[in-house]
Write a protein that holds these residues in place. Structure first.
Motif, PDB file in Angstrom:
ATOM      1  N   ASP A 199       0.821  -1.207   0.000  1.00 34.22           N
ATOM      2  CA  ASP A 199       0.000   0.000   0.000  1.00 34.22           C
ATOM      3  C   ASP A 199       0.858   1.260   0.000  1.00 34.22           C
ATOM      4  O   ASP A 199       0.434   2.309  -0.496  1.00 34.22           O
ATOM      5  CB  ASP A 199      -0.924   0.024   1.222  1.00 34.22           C
ATOM      6  CG  ASP A 199      -2.019  -1.022   1.153  1.00 34.22           C
ATOM      7  OD1 ASP A 199      -2.243  -1.574   0.051  1.00 34.22           O
ATOM      8  OD2 ASP A 199      -2.631  -1.305   2.195  1.00 34.22           O
ATOM      9  N   ILE A 201       3.328   2.055  -1.768  1.00 43.52           N
ATOM     10  CA  ILE A 201       3.605   2.546  -3.120  1.00 43.52           C
ATOM     11  C   ILE A 201       2.456   3.402  -3.623  1.00 43.52           C
ATOM     12  O   ILE A 201       2.656   4.521  -4.118  1.00 43.52           O
ATOM     13  CB  ILE A 201       3.880   1.371  -4.078  1.00 43.52           C
ATOM     14  CG1 ILE A 201       5.198   0.683  -3.699  1.00 43.52           C
ATOM     15  CG2 ILE A 201       3.923   1.854  -5.533  1.00 43.52           C
ATOM     16  CD1 ILE A 201       5.529  -0.526  -4.548  1.00 43.52           C
ATOM     17  N   GLU A 202       1.239   2.906  -3.456  1.00 41.92           N
ATOM     18  CA  GLU A 202       0.090   3.635  -4.006  1.00 41.92           C
ATOM     19  C   GLU A 202      -0.398   4.753  -3.073  1.00 41.92           C
ATOM     20  O   GLU A 202      -0.801   5.821  -3.541  1.00 41.92           O
ATOM     21  CB  GLU A 202      -1.035   2.647  -4.297  1.00 41.92           C
ATOM     22  CG  GLU A 202      -0.666   1.646  -5.396  1.00 41.92           C
ATOM     23  CD  GLU A 202      -1.849   0.858  -5.902  1.00 41.92           C
ATOM     24  OE1 GLU A 202      -2.341   1.162  -7.003  1.00 41.92           O
ATOM     25  OE2 GLU A 202      -2.287  -0.065  -5.170  1.00 41.92           O
ATOM     26  N   ASP A 203      -0.338   4.504  -1.762  1.00 43.34           N
ATOM     27  CA  ASP A 203      -0.900   5.485  -0.832  1.00 43.34           C
ATOM     28  C   ASP A 203       0.074   6.595  -0.459  1.00 43.34           C
ATOM     29  O   ASP A 203      -0.348   7.687  -0.047  1.00 43.34           O
ATOM     30  CB  ASP A 203      -1.367   4.785   0.452  1.00 43.34           C
ATOM     31  CG  ASP A 203      -2.525   3.825   0.204  1.00 43.34           C
ATOM     32  OD1 ASP A 203      -3.119   3.899  -0.890  1.00 43.34           O
ATOM     33  OD2 ASP A 203      -2.814   3.010   1.093  1.00 43.34           O
ATOM     34  N   PHE A 206       2.712   7.289  -4.776  1.00 45.05           N
ATOM     35  CA  PHE A 206       1.878   7.801  -5.868  1.00 45.05           C
ATOM     36  C   PHE A 206       1.008   8.975  -5.424  1.00 45.05           C
ATOM     37  O   PHE A 206       0.611   9.804  -6.244  1.00 45.05           O
ATOM     38  CB  PHE A 206       0.988   6.688  -6.422  1.00 45.05           C
ATOM     39  CG  PHE A 206       1.738   5.611  -7.161  1.00 45.05           C
ATOM     40  CD1 PHE A 206       3.069   5.754  -7.505  1.00 45.05           C
ATOM     41  CD2 PHE A 206       1.108   4.433  -7.537  1.00 45.05           C
ATOM     42  CE1 PHE A 206       3.751   4.760  -8.185  1.00 45.05           C
ATOM     43  CE2 PHE A 206       1.767   3.429  -8.223  1.00 45.05           C
ATOM     44  CZ  PHE A 206       3.109   3.585  -8.544  1.00 45.05           C
ATOM     45  N   GLU A 207       0.741   9.056  -4.146  1.00 42.66           N
ATOM     46  CA  GLU A 207      -0.113  10.126  -3.643  1.00 42.66           C
ATOM     47  C   GLU A 207       0.673  11.415  -3.390  1.00 42.66           C
ATOM     48  O   GLU A 207       0.187  12.516  -3.644  1.00 42.66           O
ATOM     49  CB  GLU A 207      -0.793   9.683  -2.340  1.00 42.66           C
ATOM     50  CG  GLU A 207      -1.743  10.695  -1.740  1.00 42.66           C
ATOM     51  CD  GLU A 207      -3.012  10.879  -2.560  1.00 42.66           C
ATOM     52  OE1 GLU A 207      -3.647  11.957  -2.444  1.00 42.66           O
ATOM     53  OE2 GLU A 207      -3.370   9.945  -3.323  1.00 42.66           O
ATOM     54  N   GLU A 211       3.620  10.903  -9.829  1.00 41.21           N
ATOM     55  CA  GLU A 211       2.482  10.329 -10.547  1.00 41.21           C
ATOM     56  C   GLU A 211       2.900   8.975 -11.128  1.00 41.21           C
ATOM     57  O   GLU A 211       3.996   8.861 -11.698  1.00 41.21           O
ATOM     58  CB  GLU A 211       2.053  11.258 -11.677  1.00 41.21           C
ATOM     59  CG  GLU A 211       1.299  12.484 -11.215  1.00 41.21           C
ATOM     60  CD  GLU A 211      -0.112  12.145 -10.745  1.00 41.21           C
ATOM     61  OE1 GLU A 211      -0.631  11.072 -11.127  1.00 41.21           O
ATOM     62  OE2 GLU A 211      -0.677  12.949  -9.977  1.00 41.21           O
ATOM     63  N   PRO A 212       2.065   7.961 -11.011  1.00 46.88           N
ATOM     64  CA  PRO A 212       2.443   6.642 -11.542  1.00 46.88           C
ATOM     65  C   PRO A 212       2.720   6.664 -13.039  1.00 46.88           C
ATOM     66  O   PRO A 212       3.491   5.832 -13.532  1.00 46.88           O
ATOM     67  CB  PRO A 212       1.238   5.760 -11.200  1.00 46.88           C
ATOM     68  CG  PRO A 212       0.116   6.698 -10.914  1.00 46.88           C
ATOM     69  CD  PRO A 212       0.742   7.940 -10.356  1.00 46.88           C
ATOM     70  N   ILE A 243       0.040  -3.864  -9.602  1.00 43.59           N
ATOM     71  CA  ILE A 243       0.287  -2.420  -9.556  1.00 43.59           C
ATOM     72  C   ILE A 243       0.949  -1.954 -10.843  1.00 43.59           C
ATOM     73  O   ILE A 243       0.573  -0.927 -11.431  1.00 43.59           O
ATOM     74  CB  ILE A 243       1.152  -2.069  -8.330  1.00 43.59           C
ATOM     75  CG1 ILE A 243       0.366  -2.300  -7.037  1.00 43.59           C
ATOM     76  CG2 ILE A 243       1.649  -0.625  -8.404  1.00 43.59           C
ATOM     77  CD1 ILE A 243       1.200  -2.172  -5.778  1.00 43.59           C
ATOM     78  N   CYS A 244       1.940  -2.709 -11.286  1.00 41.08           N
ATOM     79  CA  CYS A 244       2.630  -2.357 -12.532  1.00 41.08           C
ATOM     80  C   CYS A 244       1.674  -2.379 -13.719  1.00 41.08           C
ATOM     81  O   CYS A 244       1.683  -1.462 -14.558  1.00 41.08           O
ATOM     82  CB  CYS A 244       3.795  -3.325 -12.777  1.00 41.08           C
ATOM     83  SG  CYS A 244       5.178  -3.131 -11.634  1.00 41.08           S
ATOM     84  N   ARG A 246      -1.574  -1.987 -13.828  1.00 42.96           N
ATOM     85  CA  ARG A 246      -2.587  -0.933 -13.788  1.00 42.96           C
ATOM     86  C   ARG A 246      -2.041   0.435 -14.174  1.00 42.96           C
ATOM     87  O   ARG A 246      -2.785   1.293 -14.644  1.00 42.96           O
ATOM     88  CB  ARG A 246      -3.230  -0.875 -12.396  1.00 42.96           C
ATOM     89  CG  ARG A 246      -4.236  -1.986 -12.154  1.00 42.96           C
ATOM     90  CD  ARG A 246      -5.024  -1.793 -10.884  1.00 42.96           C
ATOM     91  NE  ARG A 246      -4.257  -2.146  -9.689  1.00 42.96           N
ATOM     92  CZ  ARG A 246      -3.842  -1.292  -8.791  1.00 42.96           C
ATOM     93  NH1 ARG A 246      -4.086   0.009  -8.943  1.00 42.96           N
ATOM     94  NH2 ARG A 246      -3.169  -1.689  -7.734  1.00 42.96           N
ATOM     95  N   HIS A 247      -0.732   0.613 -14.012  1.00 41.60           N
ATOM     96  CA  HIS A 247      -0.154   1.931 -14.278  1.00 41.60           C
ATOM     97  C   HIS A 247       0.858   1.930 -15.427  1.00 41.60           C
ATOM     98  O   HIS A 247       1.528   2.938 -15.642  1.00 41.60           O
ATOM     99  CB  HIS A 247       0.510   2.459 -13.003  1.00 41.60           C
ATOM    100  CG  HIS A 247      -0.430   2.634 -11.855  1.00 41.60           C
ATOM    101  ND1 HIS A 247      -1.414   3.610 -11.824  1.00 41.60           N
ATOM    102  CD2 HIS A 247      -0.567   1.934 -10.687  1.00 41.60           C
ATOM    103  CE1 HIS A 247      -2.093   3.519 -10.691  1.00 41.60           C
ATOM    104  NE2 HIS A 247      -1.604   2.519  -9.990  1.00 41.60           N
TER     105      HIS A 247
END
Length: 438
Positions: A199, A201-203, A206-207, A211-212, A243-244, A246-247
């Motif tokens: 989490d 990485i995304e929370d 990326f937040e 930007e991814p 994750i990879c 999706r982005h």
């Protein structure tokens, strides 16, 4: 293996120590070495090897050691495997060097074909050969940015990717690897490794940081090496792959230490069912000769053209010959199955030792012949490493408080049994020392 050399008398115990350690000849080597070599070299203990065969090393004083580090997971087929030696000798007698970067070297293409045939990716794969793991990491980093047009990459705390600037920047295992070398390569971010949640990485990354859509790749060791031989929980790598996907980020698997059959599969990532976009190899790829590689899906590698990357020595004839022979030996001599079998035996013995010393052996973990034993502190891990050396067992620290076992894939059951016994003796000696201090 056959053709056991005459110096390795099968009737002599292995290991077999005939002098104090280090012996007089080794002391002479150490004294001369200290006068001329760079003090940056992080020597683990005072061994001066002269020759080796299989999983045994003889030092300059005639002491025999059981090698459970294999030159830092490099001598995959053991020391001086006859088929590797024969391949090296034949190639050396015909052509020592011609650069594959500017010319068509037959053995270079043959090595690439043999390696591509093992790739854990569907579809066509292309290969670039290097001299080392660090060079392969640098090449994969360049390719990732070139193929995606994106500037950022993500790596993990605890990771080790090499000591050149890009690889060193990706490395997140110890602050000392960065000390005095800043500023490092820009555009590299780090996240916690398993078993921590992805989490972060995304929370967080990326937040708050990037930007991814600007991230080219995530570099990951499917099993961390220098970070302590840490095995991610089931599903962790698959979540990273998601994750990879999706982005639009490339997944780069650094298998410099965990690949080449060490875990009982040719590539450690095969245990997860996940396919990487780029895969990095070195260490065990040529049984001790300097060779590395990065493999990528063909559509990625085909995005760059002549001159985008090259190497004068990368994929030189002799290392390539050793690499082809190494892949053949691993396949034909059942070394993947042997890594699984002997690793299972070692893990069972080490867990029995853990039951005897539950407060000293914090964790026993690993897959195949990639095994880590965690202790309460780095000092204790270092004491166990030294105690093993004093008994003729060569193991090596990893991470902040672990000892790694990465013996050659040709390890026999008798040698595995001796290794467990000697490691147990080392642990008991250290336990006694600690009890005396308390």
């Amino acid at each position: 293996m056959s053709s056991v050399p005459s110096w390795l008398d099968p009737n002599r115990p292995q290991p077999h120590l005939v002098t104090e350690l280090p012996g007089p000849a080794a002391k002479s080597v150490l004294d001369r070495d200290r006068l001329v070599t760079s003090p940056s070299l992080p020597r683990a203990y005072a061994i001066a090897p002269r020759r080796g065969y299989g999983s045994v090393i003889e030092d300059v004083d005639g002491n025999l050691f059981l090698d459970f580090n294999a030159g830092i997971a490099v001598n995959s087929t053991g020391h001086c495997h006859p088929r590797i030696v024969a391949a090296v000798r034949e190639q050396a007698e015909n052509l020592l060097h011609y650069s594959a970067s500017d010319f068509y070297l037959p053995v270079y293409g043959q090595m690439c074909e043999a390696l591509a045939a093992t790739a854990p990716m569907d579809g066509k794969v292309r290969v670039f050969l290097t001299n080392s793991g660090a060079e392969a990491v640098e090449g994969a980093l360049k390719l990732s940015r070139y193929a995606t047009g994106r500037p950022y990459v993500i790596s993990f705390y605890g990771s080790f990717h090499g000591r050149t600037y890009g690889a060193m920047t990706l490395t997140g295992s110890k602050a000392k690897y960065h000390q005095g070398f800043g500023p490092l390569l820009p555009g590299v971010l780090h996240a916690p490794y398993a078993p921590a949640s992805l989490d972060y990485i995304e929370d967080v990354l990326f937040e708050h940081q990037v930007e991814p859509t600007e991230v080219a790749a995530i570099f990951v060791e499917p099993i961390q090496g220098e970070g302590g031989y840490i095995v991610p929980p089931t599903g962790w790598i698959a979540r990273l792959r998601d994750i990879c996907d999706r982005h639009g980020i490339l997944l780069v698997a650094d298998e410099v230490q965990c690949g080449m059959g060490r875990t009982g599969r040719m590539w450690a990532i095969e245990h997860t069912g996940v396919q990487p976009d780029v895969l990095i190899s070195a260490k065990g790829i040529a049984s001790g000769l300097p060779l590395g590689a990065f493999l990528a899906r063909a559509e990625l590698m085909e995005k760059w053209g002549p001159g985008a990357h090259g190497s004068t020595y990368g994929g030189s004839p002799v290392p390539c010959a050793a690499g082809i022979a190494t892949l053949t030996v691993i396949r034909e001599e059942g070394l993947l199955a042997n890594a699984t079998d002997q690793g299972t035996f070692l893990m069972a013995g080490l867990r029995e030792l853990q039951a005897e010393f539950p407060e000293l052996l914090v964790d026993v973990r690993g897959v195949g012949l990639m095994i880590g034993v965690q202790f309460p502190t780095g000092e204790i891990a270092g004491r166990v490493q030294e105690a093993g050396f004093r008994r003729g067992l060569l193991v090596l620290e990893a991470g902040s408080n672990a000892v790694r076992m990465s013996p050659p894939l040709v390890l026999t059951r008798e040698q595995a049994r001796s290794g467990v016994r000697l490691f147990g003796e080392a642990v008991r000696a250290v336990a006694t020392e600690l009890a005396g201090r308390s």
